[in-house]
Scaffold this motif. Sequence first.
Motif, PDB file in Angstrom:
ATOM      1  N   GLN A 226       0.975  -1.228   0.048  1.00 27.29           N
ATOM      2  CA  GLN A 226      -0.086   0.143  -0.049  1.00 27.29           C
ATOM      3  C   GLN A 226       0.755   1.181   0.082  1.00 27.29           C
ATOM      4  O   GLN A 226       0.425   2.256  -0.642  1.00 27.29           O
ATOM      5  CB  GLN A 226      -0.956   0.121   1.293  1.00 27.29           C
ATOM      6  CG  GLN A 226      -1.864  -1.074   1.279  1.00 27.29           C
ATOM      7  CD  GLN A 226      -1.379  -2.157   2.134  1.00 27.29           C
ATOM      8  OE1 GLN A 226      -0.199  -2.394   2.270  1.00 27.29           O
ATOM      9  NE2 GLN A 226      -2.414  -2.740   2.812  1.00 27.29           N
ATOM     10  N   TRP A 227       2.125   1.159   0.524  1.00 24.72           N
ATOM     11  CA  TRP A 227       3.068   2.276   0.433  1.00 24.72           C
ATOM     12  C   TRP A 227       3.997   2.085  -0.392  1.00 24.72           C
ATOM     13  O   TRP A 227       4.494   3.282  -0.837  1.00 24.72           O
ATOM     14  CB  TRP A 227       3.682   2.361   1.912  1.00 24.72           C
ATOM     15  CG  TRP A 227       2.587   2.534   3.088  1.00 24.72           C
ATOM     16  CD1 TRP A 227       2.289   4.144   3.665  1.00 24.72           C
ATOM     17  CD2 TRP A 227       1.969   1.931   4.094  1.00 24.72           C
ATOM     18  NE1 TRP A 227       1.194   3.910   4.483  1.00 24.72           N
ATOM     19  CE2 TRP A 227       1.073   2.688   4.949  1.00 24.72           C
ATOM     20  CE3 TRP A 227       1.953   0.716   4.091  1.00 24.72           C
ATOM     21  CZ2 TRP A 227       0.224   2.207   5.733  1.00 24.72           C
ATOM     22  CZ3 TRP A 227       1.045  -0.126   5.055  1.00 24.72           C
ATOM     23  CH2 TRP A 227       0.319   0.627   5.855  1.00 24.72           C
ATOM     24  N   ASN A 228       4.508   1.031  -0.629  1.00 27.10           N
ATOM     25  CA  ASN A 228       5.518   0.835  -1.801  1.00 27.10           C
ATOM     26  C   ASN A 228       4.668   0.331  -3.279  1.00 27.10           C
ATOM     27  O   ASN A 228       5.056  -0.613  -3.599  1.00 27.10           O
ATOM     28  CB  ASN A 228       6.373  -0.261  -1.307  1.00 27.10           C
ATOM     29  CG  ASN A 228       7.096   0.155  -0.040  1.00 27.10           C
ATOM     30  OD1 ASN A 228       7.453   1.222   0.181  1.00 27.10           O
ATOM     31  ND2 ASN A 228       7.302  -0.807   1.009  1.00 27.10           N
ATOM     32  N   PHE A 229       3.821   1.037  -3.500  1.00 31.02           N
ATOM     33  CA  PHE A 229       3.035   0.485  -4.714  1.00 31.02           C
ATOM     34  C   PHE A 229       3.872   0.920  -6.073  1.00 31.02           C
ATOM     35  O   PHE A 229       3.590   0.317  -6.959  1.00 31.02           O
ATOM     36  CB  PHE A 229       1.773   1.143  -4.799  1.00 31.02           C
ATOM     37  CG  PHE A 229       1.489   2.638  -4.749  1.00 31.02           C
ATOM     38  CD1 PHE A 229       1.730   3.390  -5.645  1.00 31.02           C
ATOM     39  CD2 PHE A 229       1.311   3.240  -3.338  1.00 31.02           C
ATOM     40  CE1 PHE A 229       1.814   4.917  -5.677  1.00 31.02           C
ATOM     41  CE2 PHE A 229       1.137   4.681  -3.216  1.00 31.02           C
ATOM     42  CZ  PHE A 229       1.405   5.242  -4.418  1.00 31.02           C
ATOM     43  N   ARG A 230       4.827   1.815  -5.746  1.00 28.22           N
ATOM     44  CA  ARG A 230       5.801   2.078  -6.959  1.00 28.22           C
ATOM     45  C   ARG A 230       7.146   1.908  -6.482  1.00 28.22           C
ATOM     46  O   ARG A 230       7.470   2.321  -5.373  1.00 28.22           O
ATOM     47  CB  ARG A 230       5.589   3.473  -7.389  1.00 28.22           C
ATOM     48  CG  ARG A 230       4.254   3.754  -8.301  1.00 28.22           C
ATOM     49  CD  ARG A 230       4.192   5.162  -9.141  1.00 28.22           C
ATOM     50  NE  ARG A 230       3.098   5.148  -9.945  1.00 28.22           N
ATOM     51  CZ  ARG A 230       2.277   6.143  -9.674  1.00 28.22           C
ATOM     52  NH1 ARG A 230       2.615   7.233  -8.674  1.00 28.22           N
ATOM     53  NH2 ARG A 230       1.133   6.368 -10.192  1.00 28.22           N
ATOM     54  N   GLY A 231       7.975   1.400  -7.187  1.00 27.18           N
ATOM     55  CA  GLY A 231       9.374   1.181  -6.784  1.00 27.18           C
ATOM     56  C   GLY A 231      10.298   0.497  -7.925  1.00 27.18           C
ATOM     57  O   GLY A 231       9.526   0.372  -8.752  1.00 27.18           O
ATOM     58  N   ASN A 232      11.579   0.347  -7.503  1.00 27.49           N
ATOM     59  CA  ASN A 232      12.603  -0.373  -8.587  1.00 27.49           C
ATOM     60  C   ASN A 232      13.592  -0.789  -7.649  1.00 27.49           C
ATOM     61  O   ASN A 232      13.984  -0.524  -6.431  1.00 27.49           O
ATOM     62  CB  ASN A 232      13.061   0.813  -9.621  1.00 27.49           C
ATOM     63  CG  ASN A 232      14.101   1.800  -8.979  1.00 27.49           C
ATOM     64  OD1 ASN A 232      13.386   2.781  -8.226  1.00 27.49           O
ATOM     65  ND2 ASN A 232      15.327   1.418  -8.822  1.00 27.49           N
ATOM     66  N   GLN A 233      14.027  -1.990  -8.176  1.00 22.49           N
ATOM     67  CA  GLN A 233      15.111  -2.823  -7.733  1.00 22.49           C
ATOM     68  C   GLN A 233      15.989  -3.060  -8.893  1.00 22.49           C
ATOM     69  O   GLN A 233      15.709  -3.139 -10.007  1.00 22.49           O
ATOM     70  CB  GLN A 233      14.659  -4.189  -7.205  1.00 22.49           C
ATOM     71  CG  GLN A 233      13.964  -3.931  -5.802  1.00 22.49           C
ATOM     72  CD  GLN A 233      14.575  -3.726  -4.279  1.00 22.49           C
ATOM     73  OE1 GLN A 233      15.972  -3.890  -4.280  1.00 22.49           O
ATOM     74  NE2 GLN A 233      14.122  -3.002  -3.553  1.00 22.49           N
ATOM     75  N   THR A 234      17.341  -3.393  -8.665  1.00 24.91           N
ATOM     76  CA  THR A 234      18.278  -3.732  -9.636  1.00 24.91           C
ATOM     77  C   THR A 234      18.615  -5.381  -9.262  1.00 24.91           C
ATOM     78  O   THR A 234      19.111  -5.576  -8.398  1.00 24.91           O
ATOM     79  CB  THR A 234      19.491  -3.080  -9.793  1.00 24.91           C
ATOM     80  OG1 THR A 234      19.010  -1.575  -9.874  1.00 24.91           O
ATOM     81  CG2 THR A 234      20.365  -3.334 -10.712  1.00 24.91           C
TER      82      THR A 234
END
Length: 301
Positions: A226-234
């Motif tokens: 709900q808080w991390n609905f957008r993000g990225n990892q490598t």
Amino acid sequence: MRGIASCLSENAINVSHSSCSSYPNHACVSPSLTPSVQNAVTCIYKVILSNQKQLLIQVTWCKNQTTQGLTINFNNNTSTSFRLNTNSRLFRKKKGNKMIEADTSSKIEVFWDLSNAKYDTGPEPVDGFYVLIMVDSDIGLILGDLGEEATTKKFKTSNPAPKVTLISRQEHCSGNALYATKAQFCDTGIPHDILIRCSGENEDLKHPVMSVCIDKKTVIRVKRLQWNFRGNQTIFIDGLLVDLMWDLHDWFFNPVSGSFAVFMFRTRSGSDSRLWLEEKLVQRDQEKAEFSLLIYACKSL
């Protein structure tokens, strides 16, 4: 796509296969839940012909309750296209050829044979078919079982085969929040099994968690969606840095029929695209095209 692209930052976390053991692998075990179904698959190929002329070919396979077929566009021009509906009574010709009236100076002809095509669960055939695109009487793109040698003999062309690079693959899925697919991130790599699962922590739907598994190894696990609905990892695959970006905004804040989440895997290009290689090898690889896999996921309400 501006929203998901903006998620890319210099602070992305590197996750190698050797560190995957720090995550529990229970998310990679196939649950009783059936994976979502592919409705459409679009592949974009960059073709460099024998005369060094470049061509972008977009191939879309689609399947729904009324339609199953194929659409081919050239150089992002929707007016220059080939369409085939294998379900239609009037246009269900599963074998033939057609000349395309192209806006370019090239003469384009499409040959196809889907009469014995075999399908898995998605719209894209997996065996028993071929689609051949000829450009100015030269081989442009071959899909399916018709090999290069057989094509050369059948269509009597002596020019060298074109250089073909798959630069993008898009998959549109619908169903539940479990997605399974395959992807090959570079020409010298191998196909990898990809599983994305969005569920509750210990099946508690009040605390949703996203798990991404590659070849049955959990490489990313994101809590509190709900808080991390957008993000990225490598992540690190086949010697390449691959950025994984996700956007689940509409699932939480616009939950209407047809709303979808987006997952993107994108290889890096340039001097930062490979790890632990000598400088000369890096410079030689800089001309390689990026590859991106996009998954548009529509969750049933």
